[in-house]
Design a protein around this motif. Structure first.
Motif, short mmCIF file in Angstrom:
data_model
loop_
_atom_site.label_atom_id
_atom_site.label_comp_id
_atom_site.label_asym_id
_atom_site.label_seq_id
_atom_site.Cartn_x
_atom_site.Cartn_y
_atom_site.Cartn_z
N GLY A 69 -14.49 6.95 21.76
CA GLY A 69 -13.26 7.71 21.36
C GLY A 69 -12.52 7.28 20.36
O GLY A 69 -11.25 7.90 20.08
N ALA A 70 -13.04 6.33 19.53
CA ALA A 70 -11.94 5.60 18.61
C ALA A 70 -11.56 6.75 17.38
O ALA A 70 -12.79 7.40 17.26
N THR A 71 -10.53 6.61 16.91
CA THR A 71 -10.18 7.57 15.78
C THR A 71 -10.01 6.69 14.46
O THR A 71 -9.62 5.48 14.59
N VAL A 72 -10.29 7.35 13.37
CA VAL A 72 -10.04 6.65 12.07
C VAL A 72 -8.57 7.18 11.56
O VAL A 72 -8.24 8.42 11.42
N LYS A 73 -7.60 6.27 11.37
CA LYS A 73 -6.52 6.60 10.76
C LYS A 73 -6.31 6.18 9.17
O LYS A 73 -7.35 5.75 8.70
N ASP A 74 -5.31 6.90 8.48
CA ASP A 74 -5.12 6.67 7.20
C ASP A 74 -4.90 5.15 7.18
O ASP A 74 -4.44 4.46 7.82
N GLU A 124 -3.51 -9.72 17.15
CA GLU A 124 -3.89 -9.29 18.51
C GLU A 124 -4.90 -8.25 18.16
O GLU A 124 -5.69 -8.28 18.95
N GLY A 125 -4.76 -7.37 17.24
CA GLY A 125 -5.65 -6.34 16.97
C GLY A 125 -7.11 -7.03 16.49
O GLY A 125 -7.88 -6.71 17.11
N CYS A 126 -6.72 -8.06 15.89
CA CYS A 126 -8.29 -8.66 15.44
C CYS A 126 -8.72 -9.43 16.58
O CYS A 126 -10.21 -9.14 16.70
N ARG A 127 -8.11 -10.07 17.30
CA ARG A 127 -8.62 -10.65 18.68
C ARG A 127 -9.03 -9.54 19.52
O ARG A 127 -10.35 -9.79 19.99
N SER A 128 -8.61 -8.33 19.64
CA SER A 128 -9.07 -7.26 20.60
C SER A 128 -10.54 -6.76 19.80
O SER A 128 -11.58 -6.46 20.75
N LEU A 129 -10.51 -6.44 18.61
CA LEU A 129 -11.89 -6.23 17.99
C LEU A 129 -12.91 -7.29 18.35
O LEU A 129 -14.24 -6.78 18.44
N ARG A 180 -16.63 5.30 12.78
CA ARG A 180 -17.08 5.74 13.72
C ARG A 180 -18.26 5.32 14.33
O ARG A 180 -18.40 5.08 15.42
N GLU A 181 -19.27 4.85 13.48
CA GLU A 181 -20.54 4.56 14.06
C GLU A 181 -20.27 2.99 14.38
O GLU A 181 -20.85 2.55 15.51
N LEU A 182 -19.54 2.18 13.81
CA LEU A 182 -19.10 0.82 14.25
C LEU A 182 -18.39 0.76 15.52
O LEU A 182 -18.96 -0.14 16.51
N ALA A 183 -17.41 1.75 15.71
CA ALA A 183 -16.65 1.67 16.88
C ALA A 183 -17.62 2.23 18.19
O ALA A 183 -17.44 1.70 19.11
N THR A 184 -18.45 3.05 18.03
CA THR A 184 -19.35 3.74 18.96
C THR A 184 -20.52 2.73 19.34
O THR A 184 -20.60 2.31 20.43
#
Length: 111
Positions: free
Chosen positions: A32-37, A70-75, A21-25
């Motif tokens: 608003g990012a959520t941590v999933k399993d 694609e997720g890695c590119r978005s990050l 959450r800290e990294l995302a924010t």
């Protein structure tokens, strides 16, 4: 978190979620990012990303941050403050993923 050297899976989960959450924010501007399993090895084997060893108190763990290409590119675009869809070289994605997993590791160790 417990002060003993034995950290429970629940305590690890709290530390990882807080770090994510800290990294995302702060670094990715995604408050608003959520941590999933976590995903299992069967799904993770089809993903790419970065990993870092966490070593301390006679213990060693491997922390991985993986996603679809694609997720890695978005990050990577998020941490580099690039527009959605902006072109990236593979080396830029690898560097960005490595930096993010380093940031996660530092935050987890701090917690």
């Amino acid at each position: 978190m417990s002060t003993s050297l034995k950290i429970t899976p629940a305590e690890w989960r709290v530390a990882v979620e807080g770090a994510a959450r800290e990294l995302a924010t702060n670094a990715l501007s995604l408050p608003g990012a959520t941590v999933k399993d976590a995903v299992g090895p069967e799904r993770a084997s089809a993903m790419i990303g970065a990993h870092i060893p966490l070593v301390g108190a006679g213990k060693a763990f491997d922390l991985s941050l993986v996603s679809s290409p694609e997720g890695c590119r978005s990050l990577a675009r998020a941490i580099l403050y690039m527009a959605e869809g902006a072109p990236l070289r593979d080396a830029e994605v690898a560097d960005a993923m490595g930096e993010m997993v380093n940031m996660l590791g530092g935050s987890i160790k701090r917690r």
